[in-house]
Design a protein around this motif. Structure first.
Motif, PDB file in Angstrom:
ATOM      1  N   LEU A  91     -35.279 -29.728  50.231  1.00 34.33           N
ATOM      2  CA  LEU A  91     -35.362 -28.571  50.332  1.00 34.33           C
ATOM      3  C   LEU A  91     -35.536 -27.145  50.737  1.00 34.33           C
ATOM      4  CD1 LEU A  91     -38.273 -29.537  46.793  1.00 34.33           C
ATOM      5  CD2 LEU A  91     -35.601 -29.519  46.831  1.00 34.33           C
ATOM      6  N   ARG A  92     -35.982 -27.194  52.329  1.00 35.49           N
ATOM      7  CA  ARG A  92     -35.836 -25.958  52.979  1.00 35.49           C
ATOM      8  C   ARG A  92     -36.727 -25.207  52.420  1.00 35.49           C
ATOM      9  NH1 ARG A  92     -35.169 -25.510  58.106  1.00 35.49           N
ATOM     10  NH2 ARG A  92     -33.916 -24.140  57.708  1.00 35.49           N
ATOM     11  N   VAL A  93     -37.473 -25.110  52.314  1.00 38.07           N
ATOM     12  CA  VAL A  93     -38.499 -23.762  51.364  1.00 38.07           C
ATOM     13  C   VAL A  93     -39.566 -23.806  52.674  1.00 38.07           C
ATOM     14  CG1 VAL A  93     -38.604 -23.923  48.859  1.00 38.07           C
ATOM     15  CG2 VAL A  93     -39.847 -25.825  50.092  1.00 38.07           C
ATOM     16  N   ASP A  94     -39.408 -22.767  53.326  1.00 38.10           N
ATOM     17  CA  ASP A  94     -39.962 -22.790  55.047  1.00 38.10           C
ATOM     18  C   ASP A  94     -41.163 -22.028  54.645  1.00 38.10           C
ATOM     19  OD1 ASP A  94     -37.873 -23.834  56.067  1.00 38.10           O
ATOM     20  OD2 ASP A  94     -36.730 -21.760  56.086  1.00 38.10           O
ATOM     21  N   PHE A  95     -41.831 -20.725  53.492  1.00 39.17           N
ATOM     22  CA  PHE A  95     -42.589 -20.380  53.300  1.00 39.17           C
ATOM     23  C   PHE A  95     -43.603 -21.494  53.169  1.00 39.17           C
ATOM     24  CE2 PHE A  95     -45.111 -17.892  50.297  1.00 39.17           C
ATOM     25  CZ  PHE A  95     -45.445 -16.705  51.294  1.00 39.17           C
ATOM     26  N   ILE A  96     -43.240 -22.011  51.912  1.00 40.20           N
ATOM     27  CA  ILE A  96     -44.002 -23.138  51.339  1.00 40.20           C
ATOM     28  C   ILE A  96     -44.716 -23.587  52.398  1.00 40.20           C
ATOM     29  CG2 ILE A  96     -44.555 -24.619  49.611  1.00 40.20           C
ATOM     30  CD1 ILE A  96     -42.746 -23.236  47.817  1.00 40.20           C
ATOM     31  N   VAL A  97     -43.812 -24.305  53.337  1.00 39.60           N
ATOM     32  CA  VAL A  97     -44.050 -25.807  54.170  1.00 39.60           C
ATOM     33  C   VAL A  97     -44.980 -24.875  55.087  1.00 39.60           C
ATOM     34  CG1 VAL A  97     -43.270 -26.762  56.068  1.00 39.60           C
ATOM     35  CG2 VAL A  97     -41.835 -26.940  54.285  1.00 39.60           C
ATOM     36  N   PHE A  98     -44.362 -23.868  55.836  1.00 38.77           N
ATOM     37  CA  PHE A  98     -45.599 -23.581  56.625  1.00 38.77           C
ATOM     38  C   PHE A  98     -47.392 -22.853  56.009  1.00 38.77           C
ATOM     39  CE2 PHE A  98     -47.831 -19.551  58.243  1.00 38.77           C
ATOM     40  CZ  PHE A  98     -48.005 -19.880  59.677  1.00 38.77           C
ATOM     41  N   PHE A  99     -47.213 -22.932  54.787  1.00 38.61           N
ATOM     42  CA  PHE A  99     -48.866 -22.447  54.398  1.00 38.61           C
ATOM     43  C   PHE A  99     -49.529 -23.832  54.272  1.00 38.61           C
ATOM     44  CE2 PHE A  99     -47.352 -18.115  54.851  1.00 38.61           C
ATOM     45  CZ  PHE A  99     -48.262 -17.097  55.295  1.00 38.61           C
ATOM     46  N   THR A 100     -47.904 -24.697  53.691  1.00 40.32           N
ATOM     47  CA  THR A 100     -48.857 -25.891  53.395  1.00 40.32           C
ATOM     48  C   THR A 100     -49.875 -26.160  54.641  1.00 40.32           C
ATOM     49  OG1 THR A 100     -47.310 -26.388  51.748  1.00 40.32           O
ATOM     50  CG2 THR A 100     -48.869 -28.405  52.499  1.00 40.32           C
ATOM     51  N   ASN A 101     -48.903 -26.529  55.630  1.00 38.67           N
ATOM     52  CA  ASN A 101     -49.361 -27.153  56.464  1.00 38.67           C
ATOM     53  C   ASN A 101     -50.590 -26.155  57.246  1.00 38.67           C
ATOM     54  OD1 ASN A 101     -47.285 -29.355  57.122  1.00 38.67           O
ATOM     55  ND2 ASN A 101     -46.105 -28.040  57.332  1.00 38.67           N
ATOM     56  N   LEU A 102     -50.689 -24.963  57.547  1.00 39.20           N
ATOM     57  CA  LEU A 102     -52.011 -25.009  58.050  1.00 39.20           C
ATOM     58  C   LEU A 102     -52.696 -25.504  57.116  1.00 39.20           C
ATOM     59  CD1 LEU A 102     -51.905 -20.877  57.697  1.00 39.20           C
ATOM     60  CD2 LEU A 102     -52.231 -22.403  59.738  1.00 39.20           C
ATOM     61  N   ILE A 103     -53.175 -25.746  55.473  1.00 41.25           N
ATOM     62  CA  ILE A 103     -54.290 -26.418  54.460  1.00 41.25           C
ATOM     63  C   ILE A 103     -54.360 -27.408  55.840  1.00 41.25           C
ATOM     64  CG2 ILE A 103     -54.989 -26.943  52.283  1.00 41.25           C
ATOM     65  CD1 ILE A 103     -52.757 -24.343  51.809  1.00 41.25           C
ATOM     66  N   GLY A 104     -53.060 -28.127  55.862  1.00 39.84           N
ATOM     67  CA  GLY A 104     -53.212 -29.006  56.068  1.00 39.84           C
ATOM     68  C   GLY A 104     -53.682 -29.058  56.973  1.00 39.84           C
ATOM     69  N   PHE A 105     -53.442 -28.654  58.721  1.00 38.71           N
ATOM     70  CA  PHE A 105     -54.501 -28.242  59.683  1.00 38.71           C
ATOM     71  C   PHE A 105     -55.588 -28.692  59.313  1.00 38.71           C
ATOM     72  CE2 PHE A 105     -55.444 -25.883  63.065  1.00 38.71           C
ATOM     73  CZ  PHE A 105     -55.710 -26.650  63.925  1.00 38.71           C
ATOM     74  N   PHE A 106     -56.172 -27.591  58.219  1.00 34.87           N
ATOM     75  CA  PHE A 106     -57.331 -27.335  58.320  1.00 34.87           C
ATOM     76  C   PHE A 106     -58.460 -28.951  57.461  1.00 34.87           C
ATOM     77  CE2 PHE A 106     -61.726 -26.094  55.360  1.00 34.87           C
ATOM     78  CZ  PHE A 106     -62.222 -24.747  56.048  1.00 34.87           C
ATOM     79  N   ILE A 107     -57.718 -29.334  56.924  1.00 32.84           N
ATOM     80  CA  ILE A 107     -58.195 -30.153  56.492  1.00 32.84           C
ATOM     81  C   ILE A 107     -58.264 -31.711  57.225  1.00 32.84           C
ATOM     82  CG2 ILE A 107     -58.105 -31.684  54.844  1.00 32.84           C
ATOM     83  CD1 ILE A 107     -58.721 -29.439  53.735  1.00 32.84           C
ATOM     84  N   ILE A 108     -56.973 -31.352  57.803  1.00 35.55           N
ATOM     85  CA  ILE A 108     -57.506 -32.685  59.247  1.00 35.55           C
ATOM     86  C   ILE A 108     -58.567 -32.061  60.406  1.00 35.55           C
ATOM     87  CG2 ILE A 108     -56.294 -33.168  61.505  1.00 35.55           C
ATOM     88  CD1 ILE A 108     -55.078 -35.075  58.209  1.00 35.55           C
ATOM     89  N   ALA A 109     -58.840 -31.175  61.000  1.00 35.72           N
ATOM     90  CA  ALA A 109     -59.014 -30.903  62.023  1.00 35.72           C
ATOM     91  C   ALA A 109     -61.310 -30.412  61.019  1.00 35.72           C
ATOM     92  CB  ALA A 109     -59.610 -29.324  62.011  1.00 35.72           C
TER      93      ALA A 109
END
Length: 277
Positions: A91-109
């Motif tokens: 889909l190439r929705v960069d805005f959503i991808v970046f902020f989704t990965n921010l949440i994912g990074f916090f959860i993984i950490a």
């Protein structure tokens, strides 16, 4: 020994994920296909490691691992990473991808460094200590990027004044052209901002896990988020409003001075910085 090796692999995964988030941030601002692909493959590597651990957990327990909070966090992070890969690929929705990965990074950490999930209290304590080390290292690296950016902005102003006053000489020739100075200052901030953001996420996580009385309104914590906001506003001015030249150079210099105030003054007023390990 096995538990320690697993811990190391989880830590490496967090670091790789942090690098992927940094690259997604750059792609988010510049729509750079090569950077996006590199970030994608780093995230794919994280997904492979997470999937292997997920399958291993299913085989080990004989059930789907979602019955405890830590298992739920792990599966939640895996879902976020999976969705990010799908969004990036199709889909190439960069805005959503970046902020989704921010949440994912916090959860993984949170899952990686939370001591409650480890059988050994020694391993858990070591993880908390290493979480602090990663937080501090990332913060210092971001400060280094901001410092160099500050130097480039100073050189920009000096070069600008020399050209305006038509003072031709060796000093003028030894300083790079204005466009390069402006670009390098911007690139360093582009690296520093997501790195500081990830550092603050890990720092808040460390304080939450380690300290009995963590104050989110601590002077250093609030000051750090304010500094991040100022640099984020710099990027907004530079990328969205296309502001360049002397004005943005002075803005960058002011942001760095605020960073120094936060580091030295607010750090001395902090309730826990420099006193806990």
């Amino acid at each position: 020994m096995v538990e320690m090796n697993v811990m190391r692999l989880h830590e490496i995964t967090v670091i790789i994920y942090a690098l992927s988030v940094l690259l997604y941030f750059i792609d988010f601002l510049h729509n750079n296909r090569k950077v996006n692909m590199f970030a994608f493959w780093l995230l794919a590597f994280v997904w492979v490691i997470q999937t292997i651990f997920l399958i291993f957990r299913v085989v080990e327990t004989g059930r789907f691992p979602i019955l405890s909070m830590f298992e739920g966090l792990y599966f939640y992070a895996w879902v976020l990473i999976t969705l990010s890969l799908i969004l990036t690929k199709f889909l190439r929705v960069d805005f959503i991808v970046f902020f989704t990965n921010l949440i994912g990074f916090f959860i993984i950490a949170l899952h990686t460094f939370a001591p409650g999930q480890h059988g050994s209290s020694v391993v858990g304590a070591q993880l908390i200590s290493e979480l602090l080390m990663i937080h501090i290292t990332m913060a210092i690296l971001s400060y280094g990027a901001f410092s160099l950016s500050f130097v480039f902005s100073i050189l920009y102003v000096i070069q600008y004044n020399l050209l305006k006053q038509k003072k031709w000489g060796k000093r003028l020739l030894r300083i790079d052209d204005l466009a390069k100075l402006d670009h390098m200052s911007y690139v360093l901030n582009l690296i520093g901002v997501p790195m500081l953001l990830l550092s603050l996420i890990l720092g808040v996580l460390w304080a939450y896990l380690k300290l009995e009385n963590f104050y989110i309104f601590d002077a250093k914590v609030l000051g750090s988020f304010f500094v991040l906001l100022i640099y984020a506003w710099y990027l907004y001015k530079r990328v969205v409003q296309k502001l360049q030249g002397k004005t943005i150079a002075f803005w960058n210099m002011g942001a760095f001075l605020l960073l120094l105030i936060n580091f030295f003054l607010f750090g001395s007023l902090s309730r826990f910085h420099f006193w806990h390990s």
